[in-house]
Design a protein around this motif. Structure first.
Motif, PDB file in Angstrom:
ATOM      1  N   UNK A   1       0.844  -1.193   0.000  1.00 31.13           N
ATOM      2  CA  UNK A   1       0.000   0.000   0.000  1.00 31.13           C
ATOM      3  C   UNK A   1       0.875   1.236   0.000  1.00 31.13           C
ATOM      4  N   UNK A   2       0.454   2.229  -0.761  1.00 38.66           N
ATOM      5  CA  UNK A   2       1.188   3.489  -0.795  1.00 38.66           C
ATOM      6  C   UNK A   2       0.942   4.258   0.484  1.00 38.66           C
ATOM      7  N   UNK A   3       1.949   4.981   0.921  1.00 33.22           N
ATOM      8  CA  UNK A   3       1.817   5.794   2.122  1.00 33.22           C
ATOM      9  C   UNK A   3       1.835   7.262   1.715  1.00 33.22           C
ATOM     10  N   UNK A   4       0.837   8.010   2.219  1.00 28.00           N
ATOM     11  CA  UNK A   4       0.689   9.418   1.880  1.00 28.00           C
ATOM     12  C   UNK A   4       1.052  10.251   3.091  1.00 28.00           C
ATOM     13  N   UNK A   5       1.979  11.220   2.963  1.00 28.78           N
ATOM     14  CA  UNK A   5       2.321  12.048   4.115  1.00 28.78           C
ATOM     15  C   UNK A   5       1.098  12.787   4.641  1.00 28.78           C
ATOM     16  N   UNK A   6       0.896  12.775   5.951  1.00 30.21           N
ATOM     17  CA  UNK A   6      -0.229  13.488   6.552  1.00 30.21           C
ATOM     18  C   UNK A   6      -0.023  14.985   6.422  1.00 30.21           C
ATOM     19  N   UNK A   7      -1.146  15.731   6.261  1.00 30.54           N
ATOM     20  CA  UNK A   7      -1.058  17.177   6.205  1.00 30.54           C
ATOM     21  C   UNK A   7      -0.714  17.706   7.584  1.00 30.54           C
ATOM     22  N   UNK A   8       0.399  18.428   7.677  1.00 27.79           N
ATOM     23  CA  UNK A   8       0.763  19.014   8.962  1.00 27.79           C
ATOM     24  C   UNK A   8      -0.218  20.108   9.302  1.00 27.79           C
ATOM     25  N   UNK A   9      -0.582  20.254  10.576  1.00 25.65           N
ATOM     26  CA  UNK A   9      -1.547  21.267  10.949  1.00 25.65           C
ATOM     27  C   UNK A   9      -1.472  21.535  12.436  1.00 25.65           C
ATOM     28  N   UNK A  10      -1.853  22.763  12.840  1.00 26.02           N
ATOM     29  CA  UNK A  10      -2.006  23.107  14.231  1.00 26.02           C
ATOM     30  C   UNK A  10      -3.283  23.922  14.355  1.00 26.02           C
ATOM     31  N   UNK A  11      -3.931  23.857  15.520  1.00 29.24           N
ATOM     32  CA  UNK A  11      -5.207  24.530  15.726  1.00 29.24           C
ATOM     33  C   UNK A  11      -5.031  25.569  16.830  1.00 29.24           C
ATOM     34  N   UNK A  12      -5.432  26.811  16.537  1.00 31.89           N
ATOM     35  CA  UNK A  12      -5.325  27.908  17.490  1.00 31.89           C
ATOM     36  C   UNK A  12      -6.714  28.501  17.695  1.00 31.89           C
ATOM     37  N   UNK A  13      -7.129  28.639  18.962  1.00 30.39           N
ATOM     38  CA  UNK A  13      -8.425  29.246  19.270  1.00 30.39           C
ATOM     39  C   UNK A  13      -8.295  30.760  19.184  1.00 30.39           C
ATOM     40  N   UNK A  14      -9.112  31.375  18.346  1.00 32.33           N
ATOM     41  CA  UNK A  14      -9.136  32.829  18.200  1.00 32.33           C
ATOM     42  C   UNK A  14     -10.083  33.452  19.223  1.00 32.33           C
ATOM     43  N   UNK A  15     -11.231  32.796  19.446  1.00 29.38           N
ATOM     44  CA  UNK A  15     -12.248  33.268  20.390  1.00 29.38           C
ATOM     45  C   UNK A  15     -12.872  32.032  21.014  1.00 29.38           C
ATOM     46  N   UNK A  16     -12.841  31.867  22.348  1.00 27.42           N
ATOM     47  CA  UNK A  16     -13.380  30.651  22.967  1.00 27.42           C
ATOM     48  C   UNK A  16     -14.896  30.585  22.978  1.00 27.42           C
ATOM     49  N   UNK A  17     -15.575  31.672  22.615  1.00 25.70           N
ATOM     50  CA  UNK A  17     -17.028  31.650  22.575  1.00 25.70           C
ATOM     51  C   UNK A  17     -17.658  31.849  23.937  1.00 25.70           C
ATOM     52  N   UNK A  18     -18.980  31.745  23.966  1.00 27.63           N
ATOM     53  CA  UNK A  18     -19.757  32.023  25.174  1.00 27.63           C
ATOM     54  C   UNK A  18     -19.752  30.828  26.124  1.00 27.63           C
ATOM     55  N   UNK A  19     -19.972  31.102  27.400  1.00 26.14           N
ATOM     56  CA  UNK A  19     -20.207  30.045  28.381  1.00 26.14           C
ATOM     57  C   UNK A  19     -21.615  29.479  28.156  1.00 26.14           C
ATOM     58  N   UNK A  20     -21.862  28.193  28.483  1.00 28.77           N
ATOM     59  CA  UNK A  20     -20.875  27.223  28.971  1.00 28.77           C
ATOM     60  C   UNK A  20     -19.980  26.719  27.833  1.00 28.77           C
ATOM     61  N   UNK A  21     -18.774  26.306  28.206  1.00 28.08           N
ATOM     62  CA  UNK A  21     -17.817  25.784  27.244  1.00 28.08           C
ATOM     63  C   UNK A  21     -17.497  24.337  27.571  1.00 28.08           C
ATOM     64  N   UNK A  22     -17.094  23.598  26.544  1.00 26.67           N
ATOM     65  CA  UNK A  22     -16.726  22.190  26.747  1.00 26.67           C
ATOM     66  C   UNK A  22     -15.666  21.793  25.743  1.00 26.67           C
ATOM     67  N   UNK A  23     -14.931  20.738  26.060  1.00 27.47           N
ATOM     68  CA  UNK A  23     -13.990  20.170  25.108  1.00 27.47           C
ATOM     69  C   UNK A  23     -14.769  19.393  24.041  1.00 27.47           C
ATOM     70  N   UNK A  24     -14.361  19.555  22.807  1.00 29.12           N
ATOM     71  CA  UNK A  24     -14.970  18.836  21.691  1.00 29.12           C
ATOM     72  C   UNK A  24     -14.033  17.714  21.265  1.00 29.12           C
ATOM     73  N   UNK A  25     -14.512  16.478  21.350  1.00 29.09           N
ATOM     74  CA  UNK A  25     -13.702  15.321  20.979  1.00 29.09           C
ATOM     75  C   UNK A  25     -14.571  14.319  20.217  1.00 29.09           C
ATOM     76  N   UNK A  26     -14.004  13.748  19.162  1.00 29.39           N
ATOM     77  CA  UNK A  26     -14.681  12.654  18.485  1.00 29.39           C
ATOM     78  C   UNK A  26     -14.656  11.417  19.382  1.00 29.39           C
TER      79      UNK A  26
END
Length: 285
Positions: A1-26
């Motif tokens: 099987x061919x191997x494809x390099x993963x897209x490098x990425x980082x996530x930065x929160x610009x605005x955390x939004x209104x309360x209540x807040x929670x962690x989002x996880x799949x």
């Protein structure tokens, strides 16, 4: 099987939004099958030295099946994808020495006819983190599979939305940056997400994306465009228990320009514009 390099990425929160807040996880379930239907329409035009030379329209549709085969203690999961159906065309084009009208002719039909009998042999395996980052991708294409179809499959398999590490609430905005390769060109990618609605694990997100040419051109002789930009916007409806978005729509505009040698020592200024529309809809089987 061919191997494809993963897209490098980082996530930065610009605005955390209104309360209540929670962690989002799949939070995916092993052996739960999913089915994704995707439709993409590509409209492309080109000019040379200011004169129109080509207009083209090509619709593509695809059905993808996915199942999580294994989850790991660190939150990652292996996802296996197979491809149930793929249809290209009809190709509508004019200019560039081609006759006007419907050009889903013999050559195009012959190339695309290779897809259907080989589609069941295509395999994609992805290791995905619980915030949507693709850690690893392995792809198996059978011999003779058209390059156009390979590209469409790779683009569709990378459709998991990225989530922030920090707790967020309604109105939150986060940005991911990374790099990918499209049509042989290294592109810097900036994606901005906004959390519009949240009902338990059912999320509605607004999205904007911008791609610009990176520092390295992978195939400069094939893609000699000096300026490449892509901008798009769309909306996602996510279920954090699903690999694919429940629903998604996106429009993107791509502009490329460059001075192309004509072989006689002179150059021609070539400009290309591409408009892409995409819709996705998934369900649990």
């Amino acid at each position: 099987a061919a191997q494809v390099p993963a897209m490098t990425s980082e996530v930065v929160v610009i605005d955390p939004g209104a309360e209540p807040r929670r962690e989002l996880r799949y939070d995916w379930t092993v052996d739960q099958p999913e089915r994704l239907e995707t439709t993409v329409t590509v409209d492309m035009s080109a000019s040379e030295n200011g004169q129109p030379v080509m207009d083209m329209e090509l619709p593509v549709s695809m059905v993808v099946d996915a199942v999580v085969t294994k989850t790991n203690p660190n939150g990652t999961a292996w996802v296996a994808m197979t491809f149930e159906d793929m249809a290209f065309g009809p190709l509508i084009a004019s200019g560039g020495g081609l006759p006007d009208g419907d050009l889903a002719g013999a050559a195009f039909d012959e190339a695309m006819a290779q897809v259907e009998p080989l589609l069941s042999e295509v395999r994609v395996w992805q290791l995905i983190g619980d915030r949507g980052l693709v850690v690893d991708t392995n792809v198996q294409f059978p011999g003779g599979f058209p390059a156009e179809a390979e590209q469409q499959i790779l683009q569709t398999s990378g459709s998991v939305a990225l989530l922030p590490a920090e707790p967020v609430g309604i109105g939150a905005r986060w940005e991911s940056t990374g790099a990918t390769v499209n049509q042989g060109i290294s592109l810097a990618v900036t994606t901005t997400m906004e959390l519009v609605e949240m009902d338990g694990d059912d999320l509605t997100l607004a999205m904007s994306v911008r791609l610009a040419e990176g520092s390295d051109t992978v195939l400069p002789t094939t893609n000699p465009f000096g300026d490449v930009t892509v901008e798009g916007e769309g909306a996602y409806r996510l279920d954090l228990g699903s690999v694919f978005p429940r629903q998604a729509s996106m429009t993107m505009a791509m502009d490329m320009a460059g001075d192309i040698p004509d072989g006689s020592g002179a150059t021609n200024t070539v400009e290309m514009q591409m408009d892409i529309g995409m819709t996705m809809e998934s369900e649990l089987d």
